[in-house]
Design a protein around this motif. Structure first.
Motif, mmCIF file in Angstrom:
data_model
loop_
_atom_site.group_PDB
_atom_site.id
_atom_site.type_symbol
_atom_site.label_atom_id
_atom_site.label_comp_id
_atom_site.label_asym_id
_atom_site.label_seq_id
_atom_site.Cartn_x
_atom_site.Cartn_y
_atom_site.Cartn_z
ATOM 1 N N HIS A 24 0.834 -1.212 0.000
ATOM 2 C CA HIS A 24 0.000 0.000 0.000
ATOM 3 C C HIS A 24 0.866 1.259 0.000
ATOM 4 O O HIS A 24 0.539 2.249 -0.666
ATOM 5 C CB HIS A 24 -0.942 0.008 1.194
ATOM 6 N N ALA A 70 -5.162 4.306 0.371
ATOM 7 C CA ALA A 70 -3.876 3.612 0.517
ATOM 8 C C ALA A 70 -3.258 3.907 1.884
ATOM 9 O O ALA A 70 -2.702 3.005 2.527
ATOM 10 C CB ALA A 70 -2.914 4.011 -0.608
ATOM 11 N N ASP A 73 -5.303 1.909 4.451
ATOM 12 C CA ASP A 73 -4.992 0.479 4.348
ATOM 13 C C ASP A 73 -3.610 0.163 4.904
ATOM 14 O O ASP A 73 -3.415 -0.847 5.580
ATOM 15 C CB ASP A 73 -5.085 0.010 2.898
ATOM 16 N N ALA A 74 -2.644 1.034 4.631
ATOM 17 C CA ALA A 74 -1.281 0.806 5.136
ATOM 18 C C ALA A 74 -1.260 0.850 6.661
ATOM 19 O O ALA A 74 -0.683 -0.037 7.309
ATOM 20 C CB ALA A 74 -0.313 1.844 4.560
#
Length: 153
Positions: A24, A70, A73-74
């Motif tokens: 990500h 992103a 999610d990371a």
């Protein structure tokens, strides 16, 4: 009838989550490079005749949704990796880890009886040496607006 799958404690699950977080972050890198190009902002020049001056207006455009996703999610995968690590450490005792097992993150250094009890629940079954190592990290997010989200409070 199939026998249940028994997962042995190990580092595979935390490593997989961390690898996913890295994926990500790499995607975010690409998205931010695209965003910081000429599409990242708009500049407008105009004359303001009343005070007799030339004006420039710069507007930062919206960050792409994919970049925001992103980042989320990371962070989720990094947090999950820490939880998986503590879960694996807790499973070394041969017992099933309690449902409260997770990597302890506080919005302040744990000092009250309630904080200590919460920390103990989160690392139940984890070897003492590993608990000492976790405590030495002093993970807290004092003064940040996201502290409650990350610490689970």
């Amino acid at each position: 009838m199939l026998a249940p799958i028994v997962r042995r404690p190990g580092l595979a699950d935390p490593y997989l989550k961390l690898s996913r977080a890295k994926m990500h972050l790499n995607a975010l890198d690409v998205l931010l490079k695209e965003f910081t190009g000429p599409k990242a902002y708009a500049v407008r020049r105009y004359d303001d005749l009343q005070p007799k001056r030339h004006c420039f207006e710069c507007k930062l455009l919206d960050v792409p949704d994919d970049a925001c996703l992103a980042v989320g999610d990371a962070f989720y995968n990094m947090r999950s990796s820490l939880d998986q690590l503590v879960w694996s450490l807790s499973g070394l005792s041969g017992q099933n880890p309690p449902q409260t097992t997770q990597f302890p993150i506080f919005d302040h250094p744990p000092s009250t009886k309630r904080d200590i009890e919460r920390l103990d629940r989160q690392v139940a079954g984890v070897p003492a040496k590993a608990i000492d190592e976790i405590k030495s990290l002093k993970v807290s997010f004092e003064g940040t607006p996201t502290r409650r989200i990350l610490s689970g409070d």
